[in-house]
Design an enzyme around this catalytic site. Sequence first.
Site, PDB file in Angstrom:
ATOM      1  N   LYS A  48     -23.800  10.347  -6.783  1.00 29.27           N
ATOM      2  CA  LYS A  48     -22.740   9.538  -5.830  1.00 29.27           C
ATOM      3  C   LYS A  48     -23.181   8.247  -5.586  1.00 29.27           C
ATOM      4  O   LYS A  48     -22.254   7.156  -5.500  1.00 29.27           O
ATOM      5  CB  LYS A  48     -22.532  10.590  -4.507  1.00 29.27           C
ATOM      6  N   GLN A  92     -24.340  16.439   2.853  1.00 27.45           N
ATOM      7  CA  GLN A  92     -24.425  16.786   1.864  1.00 27.45           C
ATOM      8  C   GLN A  92     -24.764  18.345   2.080  1.00 27.45           C
ATOM      9  O   GLN A  92     -25.779  18.739   2.930  1.00 27.45           O
ATOM     10  CB  GLN A  92     -25.502  16.397   0.740  1.00 27.45           C
ATOM     11  N   ASP A 115     -15.350  13.805   3.313  1.00 29.83           N
ATOM     12  CA  ASP A 115     -15.303  15.077   2.551  1.00 29.83           C
ATOM     13  C   ASP A 115     -14.064  16.025   2.980  1.00 29.83           C
ATOM     14  O   ASP A 115     -13.591  17.144   2.470  1.00 29.83           O
ATOM     15  CB  ASP A 115     -16.510  15.974   2.642  1.00 29.83           C
TER      16      ASP A 115
END
Length: 278
Positions: A48, A92, A115
Amino acid sequence: MKILNGKKLADKYIRILSRQVATMKKRPVLAMVLVGNNPASKIYVGRKKILCEKAGIGSQIFTFPEKTSEKKILDLIGSLNKSRNISAIMVQLPLPKHIDKDKVIEAIDPRKDADCLHPLNFGRFTQEGEKYSVVAPATPLGIIRLLEEYKVKIEGKNAVIIGRSNIVGKPIAQMLLNRNATVTICHRHTKNLKSYTQKADILVVAAGKMNLITADMVQKGVVVIDVGVNRGENKKVFGDVDFKSVSKKASFITPVPGGVGPMTIAMLLWNTVKLAEK
Ligand code: ADP
């Protein structure tokens, strides 16, 4: 059979984003929170970061040891929420067991939720469709963009989804439903999985089980989206679908790697830029 080339499309999106970022007054910055030693998580965060750089997006990685307290993570989220330099935050997953992941996700300011996991964003997205929500879950958004790129018709099709997670199964079901597919969701407790998969025009597999889908389970012409990431021998990465046999029957299929994975990251960056614009 045609390959749904996620790597190529992701590169195209990164180029689009970098052009867009170049015109912005303030550079978007994505904060990534990584707790513990999960090797796959470390790889994902690293990737990322590289793609952020390619798109001209700033990134900051906050790494914590496995034993870090929940409070410490919540405190960090609190300060990232306040920071004027941070446009978007992603945590994460998975988090270590002693940390309540829902609590951490809910601590993220919905205006910085890269997200689309915060209940406010997820609820908005579910109830009103992704057009009304600033962000959308990255993997499903990537899948839809991939289907659109290759002009795969969704309306009226039988879409079968394997897996019901909040990051893949549930939101992709919603997005396909919004596009007038007839959606069936299968999961761990589904009896006779094959009887469902054989009816699929579009099959999305997100179960995390290597070779779960074999050629006898699909009909000719099926469009296969493989979300699985499994480590086989020599650490080689495999999806949930037996690519070799299933690809012979499929009209379109995503490879692993090079399919859904790169699109997921590109869409995370897409969300980051959208949040920064707001
Ligand atoms: P992801 O985050 O990639 O979607 P999760 O590990 O959170 O994956 O969830 C895996 C999903 O796959 C669950 O919803 C589970 O019910 C489903 N699943 C796992 N094994 C099978 C199986 N053998 N058959 C059908 N569904 C399965």
